[in-house]
Design a protein around this motif. Structure first.
Motif, PDB file in Angstrom:
ATOM      1  N   ALA A 163      34.498  33.981  43.027  1.00 30.38           N
ATOM      2  CA  ALA A 163      34.167  33.994  41.592  1.00 30.38           C
ATOM      3  C   ALA A 163      35.455  33.969  40.763  1.00 30.38           C
ATOM      4  O   ALA A 163      35.582  33.208  39.795  1.00 30.38           O
ATOM      5  CB  ALA A 163      33.339  35.230  41.251  1.00 30.38           C
ATOM      6  N   TYR A 164      36.415  34.788  41.172  1.00 25.36           N
ATOM      7  CA  TYR A 164      37.707  34.854  40.474  1.00 25.36           C
ATOM      8  C   TYR A 164      38.422  33.499  40.544  1.00 25.36           C
ATOM      9  O   TYR A 164      38.960  33.012  39.540  1.00 25.36           O
ATOM     10  CB  TYR A 164      38.567  35.945  41.119  1.00 25.36           C
ATOM     11  N   ASN A 165      38.414  32.882  41.728  1.00 24.03           N
ATOM     12  CA  ASN A 165      39.108  31.596  41.894  1.00 24.03           C
ATOM     13  C   ASN A 165      38.480  30.490  41.049  1.00 24.03           C
ATOM     14  O   ASN A 165      39.183  29.619  40.532  1.00 24.03           O
ATOM     15  CB  ASN A 165      39.133  31.186  43.370  1.00 24.03           C
ATOM     16  N   VAL A 166      37.150  30.534  40.915  1.00 28.98           N
ATOM     17  CA  VAL A 166      36.490  29.548  40.048  1.00 28.98           C
ATOM     18  C   VAL A 166      36.929  29.788  38.598  1.00 28.98           C
ATOM     19  O   VAL A 166      37.226  28.849  37.855  1.00 28.98           O
ATOM     20  CB  VAL A 166      34.951  29.605  40.182  1.00 28.98           C
ATOM     21  N   GLY A 167      37.016  31.070  38.219  1.00 27.73           N
ATOM     22  CA  GLY A 167      37.539  31.408  36.889  1.00 27.73           C
ATOM     23  C   GLY A 167      38.941  30.853  36.682  1.00 27.73           C
ATOM     24  O   GLY A 167      39.262  30.294  35.626  1.00 27.73           O
TER      25      GLY A 167
END
Length: 212
Positions: A129-133
């Motif tokens: 989720a963080y990496n997509v952000g």
């Protein structure tokens, strides 16, 4: 070496396991071609252990061989048809691998599509989720970046980094109130790091500047 009938092949059953482990070590050392040789030798002896294709995909992705990386990840996706947690997680990782491979090609739309599919399959993965952000933020797609950084904080509320990034995104949007709120949350979780000094200064400036 025979697998018991009715059981799925697993790593634990595999002969020549050291070849796979050697591949992992070589991968960590960025010796991707040597890692591929190890993985392929392991695969020749254990063709039913399709999970190795994920490791091969990672090697090709790091080498910039987009076509071969996509091919390896696709094999994993086709083979992981079960609903078991292990299968779902591996499929999610392969989808994320495809997303990251498309990123290397600067194909943001395809990357987003696969990364979203990966998260749908494994919604508890805060790092994904963080990496997509991160991807959205780096392309100045601020609303989407906020959505995924927030998702990372929902999955893992005591992880400081997404709050820091949310602070930066809100700064970019000139939304000082939300920037301060997220920076303060970051400081609660990480009061004494090098980054904290910088964050305290930003908050001080924003409060002075915005009359907070």
């Amino acid at each position: 070496h025979c697998f018991k009938k009715g059981r799925r092949a697993t790593f634990e059953d595999a002969p020549e396991m050291e070849l796979f482990l050697k591949g992992n070590e070589l991968f960590k050392e960025d010796k991707f071609e040597d890692a591929i040789a190890s993985y392929q030798e392991f695969l020749e002896k254990n063709p039913e252990i399709y999970q190795v294709h994920f490791s091969l995909g990672n090697c090709y992705k790091e080498m910039g061989n987009v076509e071969q990386a996509l091919k390896e990840y696709q094999i994993v996706i086709e083979k992981t048809t079960g609903e078991e947690s292990k299968d779902r997680k591996l499929k999610a990782k392969a989808l994320a691998g495809i997303g990251e491979t498309y990123l290397k090609k600067d194909d943001l739309d395809s990357a987003q599509n696969y990364l979203r599919q990966s998260l749908d399959l494994n919604p508890e993965d805060e790092i994904l989720a963080y990496n997509v952000g991160e991807i959205y933020f780096s392309h100045q797609r601020l609303e989407e970046a906020i959505e995924y950084y927030i998702l990372a904080t929902v999955i893992k509320p005591d992880w400081s980094e997404p709050y820091y990034k949310l602070g930066l995104v809100y700064l970019n949007k000139a939304d000082n109130a939300n920037a301060i709120e997220n920076f303060e949350k970051f400081l609660e979780l990480e009061p004494d790091s090098e980054k904290s000094v910088n964050v305290k200064n930003i908050i001080k400036y924003l409060k002075k500047d915005g009359g907070f």
